[in-house]
Design an enzyme around this catalytic site. Structure first.
Site, PDB file in Angstrom:
ATOM      1  N   ASP A  45       2.813  -0.003  -1.918  1.00 31.31           N
ATOM      2  CA  ASP A  45       2.346   1.157  -2.666  1.00 31.31           C
ATOM      3  C   ASP A  45       2.824   2.435  -1.973  1.00 31.31           C
ATOM      4  O   ASP A  45       2.993   2.458  -0.742  1.00 31.31           O
ATOM      5  CB  ASP A  45       0.822   1.173  -2.750  1.00 31.31           C
ATOM      6  CG  ASP A  45       0.284   0.211  -3.796  1.00 31.31           C
ATOM      7  OD1 ASP A  45       1.072  -0.266  -4.635  1.00 31.31           O
ATOM      8  OD2 ASP A  45      -0.936  -0.061  -3.775  1.00 31.31           O
ATOM      9  N   TYR A  73      -1.647  -7.200   7.092  1.00 30.22           N
ATOM     10  CA  TYR A  73      -1.917  -5.767   6.943  1.00 30.22           C
ATOM     11  C   TYR A  73      -3.001  -5.312   7.911  1.00 30.22           C
ATOM     12  O   TYR A  73      -3.874  -6.089   8.307  1.00 30.22           O
ATOM     13  CB  TYR A  73      -2.416  -5.453   5.522  1.00 30.22           C
ATOM     14  CG  TYR A  73      -1.424  -5.708   4.421  1.00 30.22           C
ATOM     15  CD1 TYR A  73      -0.475  -4.738   4.073  1.00 30.22           C
ATOM     16  CD2 TYR A  73      -1.426  -6.906   3.709  1.00 30.22           C
ATOM     17  CE1 TYR A  73       0.436  -4.969   3.047  1.00 30.22           C
ATOM     18  CE2 TYR A  73      -0.522  -7.145   2.691  1.00 30.22           C
ATOM     19  CZ  TYR A  73       0.405  -6.167   2.358  1.00 30.22           C
ATOM     20  OH  TYR A  73       1.310  -6.401   1.353  1.00 30.22           O
ATOM     21  N   ASP A  87      -7.605   3.385  -4.588  1.00 21.29           N
ATOM     22  CA  ASP A  87      -7.215   3.856  -3.257  1.00 21.29           C
ATOM     23  C   ASP A  87      -7.453   5.360  -3.155  1.00 21.29           C
ATOM     24  O   ASP A  87      -7.976   5.994  -4.089  1.00 21.29           O
ATOM     25  CB  ASP A  87      -5.763   3.497  -2.927  1.00 21.29           C
ATOM     26  CG  ASP A  87      -4.740   4.134  -3.876  1.00 21.29           C
ATOM     27  OD1 ASP A  87      -5.077   5.132  -4.551  1.00 21.29           O
ATOM     28  OD2 ASP A  87      -3.609   3.632  -3.945  1.00 21.29           O
ATOM     29  N   ARG A 179      -5.935  -3.099  -2.346  1.00 18.44           N
ATOM     30  CA  ARG A 179      -6.865  -2.081  -2.865  1.00 18.44           C
ATOM     31  C   ARG A 179      -7.853  -2.686  -3.863  1.00 18.44           C
ATOM     32  O   ARG A 179      -8.995  -2.212  -3.977  1.00 18.44           O
ATOM     33  CB  ARG A 179      -6.113  -0.890  -3.455  1.00 18.44           C
ATOM     34  CG  ARG A 179      -5.081  -1.199  -4.498  1.00 18.44           C
ATOM     35  CD  ARG A 179      -4.186   0.035  -4.738  1.00 18.44           C
ATOM     36  NE  ARG A 179      -2.951  -0.329  -5.400  1.00 18.44           N
ATOM     37  CZ  ARG A 179      -2.728  -0.205  -6.709  1.00 18.44           C
ATOM     38  NH1 ARG A 179      -3.673   0.293  -7.488  1.00 18.44           N
ATOM     39  NH2 ARG A 179      -1.583  -0.548  -7.232  1.00 18.44           N
TER      40      ARG A 179
END
Length: 241
Positions: A45, A73, A87, A179
């Site tokens: 993203d 992540y 987000d 997210r």
């Protein structure tokens, strides 16, 4: 008589900055390397930073294999606010009080998300329906039915705890929307949540520590950049090369 110059090829690991889309990185590298055959193995993203696996030349044939690798992540989730994009880039839709959670409460909630499951992609995503990206429909205020996708969440751990925010580390399968997990966690806790920051630290056996920043790449010559390429035969099993 000299033939055409040999096309460079290989896998280049890049640390994507937060102000770039994954396509922006590819476009800059096409210009820097003076070649069109450049792609990536797994979108990040725009808000997210970290490891972007870039495929150059014939290594673009590895795209399907490398895209399928598990991802790792690190990130931050903010409790108490739900946004339209799930987000920090979206607008806040709902604000709710955050319950008096302990770190153990939070760890127990995260544990409930582990394993195989189906996840409905968010409207603000690049997935196309009838050729139209979902985010374009979302910007018009439209919502359409999305087909849930299989994902696997191997680990999700708390690494920092200071409500209303907490830091985490996660290992998951390809196609996982982190997210959306943040949003779903917020609903589970009854206070709402959104993803405040995200950084990809690994894709399969490729790690962020091996990656170059865009600034480093811009300062190098093409032969110097080539020295950082991972040969295709080392990046994937032999039958993919």
């Amino acid at each position: 008589m000299l033939g055409p110059p040999k096309e460079i090829e290989g896998v280049l690991l890049v640390d994507k900055p937060t102000d770039h889309t994954s396509h922006d990185v590819v476009a800059r590298l096409r210009g820097k390397l003076r070649m069109k055959r450049v792609g990536h193995a797994g979108t990040l993203d725009p808000m997210a930073t970290g490891l972007l696996v870039i495929l150059v030349g014939k290594a673009t044939r590895l795209s399907q294999y490398l895209t399928n690798l598990d991802k790792e992540y690190e990130g931050t989730i903010e409790l108490g606010e739900t946004t339209n994009t799930q987000d920090a880039e979206g607008e806040v839709l709902v604000t709710r009080p955050v319950p008096l959670l302990t770190e153990d409460d939070l760890r127990a909630a995260l544990k409930g998300f582990l394993g195989d499951q189906y996840q409905t992609p968010p409207m603000y995503s690049a997935i196309k329906i009838d050729g139209v990206p979902l985010y374009k429909l979302a910007r018009k205020g439209e919502e359409v039915e999305r087909e849930p996708r299989f994902i696997r969440l191997s680990s999700w751990d708390v690494t920092g705890f200071a409500l209303p925010r907490f830091d985490f580390r996660m290992q998951c399968s390809k196609g996982t929307y982190v997210r959306t997990l943040a949003h779903d966690l917020g609903e589970k806790l009854g206070c709402g949540a959104h993803l405040a920051a995200l950084r990809r630290t690994a894709t399969g056996t490729f790690h962020l520590a091996q990656a170059l920043t865009m600034e480093q790449i811009e300062a190098l010559t093409i032969p110097e950049i080539e020295k950082h390429f991972i040969p295709a035969h080392l990046a994937a099993p032999s039958h993919f090369v």
